[in-house]
Design an enzyme around this catalytic site. Structure first.
Site, PDB file in Angstrom:
ATOM      1  N   HIS A   1       0.837  -1.199   0.000  1.00 45.12           N
ATOM      2  CA  HIS A   1       0.000   0.000   0.000  1.00 45.12           C
ATOM      3  C   HIS A   1       0.869   1.245   0.000  1.00 45.12           C
ATOM      4  O   HIS A   1       1.825   1.362   0.751  1.00 45.12           O
ATOM      5  CB  HIS A   1      -0.976   0.050   1.184  1.00 45.12           C
ATOM      6  CG  HIS A   1      -0.449  -0.498   2.474  1.00 45.12           C
ATOM      7  ND1 HIS A   1       0.829  -0.241   2.937  1.00 45.12           N
ATOM      8  CD2 HIS A   1      -1.026  -1.285   3.408  1.00 45.12           C
ATOM      9  CE1 HIS A   1       1.004  -0.857   4.101  1.00 45.12           C
ATOM     10  NE2 HIS A   1      -0.102  -1.495   4.397  1.00 45.12           N
TER      11      HIS A   1
ATOM     12  N   GLY B   1       2.809   3.347   3.079  1.00 45.18           N
ATOM     13  CA  GLY B   1       3.418   2.502   4.096  1.00 45.18           C
ATOM     14  C   GLY B   1       2.582   2.330   5.351  1.00 45.18           C
ATOM     15  O   GLY B   1       1.400   2.675   5.415  1.00 45.18           O
TER      16      GLY B   1
ATOM     17  N   SER C   1       5.029   0.280  27.309  1.00 49.74           N
ATOM     18  CA  SER C   1       4.496   1.623  27.569  1.00 49.74           C
ATOM     19  C   SER C   1       5.221   2.696  26.771  1.00 49.74           C
ATOM     20  O   SER C   1       5.339   3.843  27.213  1.00 49.74           O
ATOM     21  CB  SER C   1       4.605   1.960  29.062  1.00 49.74           C
ATOM     22  OG  SER C   1       5.957   2.192  29.427  1.00 49.74           O
TER      23      SER C   1
ATOM     24  N   ALA D   1       5.440   4.842  22.974  1.00 52.38           N
ATOM     25  CA  ALA D   1       4.420   5.664  22.320  1.00 52.38           C
ATOM     26  C   ALA D   1       3.240   4.835  21.830  1.00 52.38           C
ATOM     27  O   ALA D   1       2.080   5.193  22.057  1.00 52.38           O
ATOM     28  CB  ALA D   1       5.048   6.437  21.164  1.00 52.38           C
ATOM     29  N   ILE D   2       3.507   3.710  21.170  1.00 49.69           N
ATOM     30  CA  ILE D   2       2.423   2.880  20.634  1.00 49.69           C
ATOM     31  C   ILE D   2       1.560   2.339  21.767  1.00 49.69           C
ATOM     32  O   ILE D   2       0.326   2.410  21.733  1.00 49.69           O
ATOM     33  CB  ILE D   2       2.985   1.733  19.774  1.00 49.69           C
ATOM     34  CG1 ILE D   2       3.656   2.271  18.520  1.00 49.69           C
ATOM     35  CG2 ILE D   2       1.868   0.761  19.386  1.00 49.69           C
ATOM     36  CD1 ILE D   2       4.379   1.219  17.686  1.00 49.69           C
TER      37      ILE D   2
ATOM     38  N   HIS E   1      -0.270  36.328  23.917  1.00 49.14           N
ATOM     39  CA  HIS E   1      -1.131  36.073  25.077  1.00 49.14           C
ATOM     40  C   HIS E   1      -2.585  36.233  24.656  1.00 49.14           C
ATOM     41  O   HIS E   1      -2.913  37.151  23.910  1.00 49.14           O
ATOM     42  CB  HIS E   1      -0.798  37.071  26.192  1.00 49.14           C
ATOM     43  CG  HIS E   1      -1.751  36.998  27.350  1.00 49.14           C
ATOM     44  ND1 HIS E   1      -1.646  36.031  28.325  1.00 49.14           N
ATOM     45  CD2 HIS E   1      -2.829  37.757  27.681  1.00 49.14           C
ATOM     46  CE1 HIS E   1      -2.601  36.208  29.219  1.00 49.14           C
ATOM     47  NE2 HIS E   1      -3.337  37.248  28.841  1.00 49.14           N
TER      48      HIS E   1
END
Length: 479
Positions: free
Chosen positions: A37, A40, A195, A197-198, A458
């Site tokens: 695909h 990727g 634990s 990122a994924i 701000h």
């Protein structure tokens, strides 16, 4: 049909297709080989569709907490099929977009599985990988099986989920991110092994969807690559939100039952606990796709599952290059893209800068978001720097309070002698968008004085970046 090119790229993920486009821009006759695909894993089964899922989770979270904003809504519900369909639709749209970009830039697409038969030659056979979805059909007008030649061949074959022996995913009770992305229904309970990122993104998604989530991490802290203060803040927040997290724990084995899984977990205290859940997500990292490419036969060096390449993507064999995940960490889409541009610009005779991996940002899109660039405080000290550290909490920022997102932290690390910004680390709302400000500053070799003299608008969340710098030099205003 022409079969001779200046550059052939194997793999059309973010690294591959971006490299192909840049190659064509430089006037090089370019082809890209893809077996499954366009776009990727990142576009089809990673970065993009997971963000679509997490967006649904975010909206659901705000709907459930609408009362905090003075709003009333009917009881919100979850349609798992609709959530997944939206995610897949986003992926399909971008998949088609990549196809359009390649056509626009006159990059030939060769459909099939590639193997380097010899230096300067790629043999393409019929793919054994079928498109995983109807919308990911083979684009029209592409080339197929045959032998193609090029002076320069760039391997950009990406990576796949790492598998722990004995805990192999089966697509039913033990999932990788592929299955976790397309649930037929939301599991009542789920174990997440890993634990990073994924792992934390899926833990965050399923927790928001109402699943009982337990995260099991082998190392002493979650999000192991992050600064200790950010990791600790995240752990406290996740636990407060009701997520169960075990650190220093190992999944020794997994029993598959008709009703789900039973994980035998060796805890940090030396005990063994049996944890039951409907599903287990294996999120223990990824490994490069280096097999069946003919690399070994040609003398291309590999090391622990990745291709050895220099700062320009050059391997030990002249004319063969490697970029992206297959060339080693950090295994991030934006690293692959930039790495590919450097590689092909060098091929074209330009003089690009070698990428400084210390200045590549990392983002985790859980709730709250996490983003960082550069050295952690510990790493900076270990590298011999005397440091000045600034911290500023979201609770001191008017915009964060107005958003109802007053839980978070911005941390900056400076060299005490030169004022060089060594690292920046953030947790909280929209920090994945804010981090680029520090990335630009680091690339411009900005000092603390220049950052302190910069005017931040701000009210914005970005003001906390300024305050964190001020805090490092005992000039913080709003704390």
């Amino acid at each position: 049909m022409a079969t001779d090119y200046d550059v052939i790229i194997i793999g059309s993920g973010p690294g591959g297709y971006v490299t192909a486009i840049r190659s064509a821009q430089l006037g090089l006759k370019t082809a890209i080989v893809e077996r499954e695909h366009l776009g990727g894993i990142c576009l089809n089964w990673g970065c993009i569709p997971t963000k679509a899922l997490l967006r649904s989770a975010e909206i659901y979270h705000y709907m459930k907490n609408a009362g905090d904003y003075g709003l009333t809504v009917q009881k919100p519900g979850i349609d798992a099929t609709a959530i997944v369909n939206r995610s897949r639709g986003v992926s399909a749209q971008l998949n088609a977009g990549v196809n359009g970009l390649l056509k626009k830039n006159k990059v030939d697409v060769i459909w099939g599985e590639a193997k380097l038969s010899k230096a300067g030659e790629v043999s393409v056979t019929a793919t054994t990988k079928k498109p995983m979805e109807p919308q990911h059909k083979v684009p029209r007008g592409v080339k197929g099986e045959g032998t193609y030649t090029a002076k320069h061949i760039i391997v950009a074959t990406g990576a796949r989920p790492r598998v722990i022996p004995g805990i192999e995913p089966d697509g039913k009770s033990i999932w990788t991110y592929f299955e976790a992305m397309v649930p037929e229904k939301m599991p009542k309970s789920i174990l997440v092994m890993g634990s990073g990122a994924i792992g934390m993104e899926f833990a965050s998604f399923y927790h928001a969807m109402g699943s009982e989530v337990t995260v099991i991490e082998l190392l002493p802290k979650i999000l192991p690559v992050e600064d200790d203060d950010i990791s600790a803040h995240a752990l406290k927040r996740f636990k407060k939100d009701g997520m169960n997290i075990l650190t220093g724990a190992k999944v020794a084995k997994v029993e598959k039952k008709a009703s789900g899984v039973i994980a035998h977990v060796e805890t940090a205290e030396g005990k063994t606990e049996k944890l039951s859940a409907d599903k287990l997500i294996s999120a223990v990292g990824v490994q490069g796709n280096i097999e069946n490419l003919g690399l070994e036969e040609l003398g291309v060096k590999t090391d622990r599952g990745i291709i050895v390449a220099d700062g320009y993507g050059r391997t030990a064999v002249k004319g063969i290059y490697a970029i992206g995940d297959v060339a080693g960490p950090p295994m991030l889409a934006h690293k692959a893209e930039h790495e590919g541009v450097i590689c092909v610009e060098k091929i074209a005779g330009l003089d690009p800068h070698v990428m400084d991996k210390a200045k590549i940002p990392g983002c985790t899109y859980c709730h709250p978001q996490i983003a960082s660039v550069g050295l952690t405080e510990v790493a900076a000290k270990e590298a011999g720097h005397k440091v000045r550290v600034g911290k500023f909490p979201f609770l001191g920022n008017g915009k964060a309070i107005a958003l109802g997102e007053a839980d978070g932290l911005v941390k900056t690390v400076f060299d005490a002698e030169t004022g060089q910004l060594l690292g920046a680390h953030m947790i909280g709302a929209e920090v994945t968008e804010l981090i680029q400000g520090f990335v630009v500053a680091m690339n411009l070799e900005t000092t603390e004085e220049e950052l302190m003299h910069s005017v931040f608008p701000h009210p914005t969340l970005s003001e906390m970046m300024h305050e964190s710098v001020l805090d490092a030099y005992d000039r913080v205003i709003h704390m």
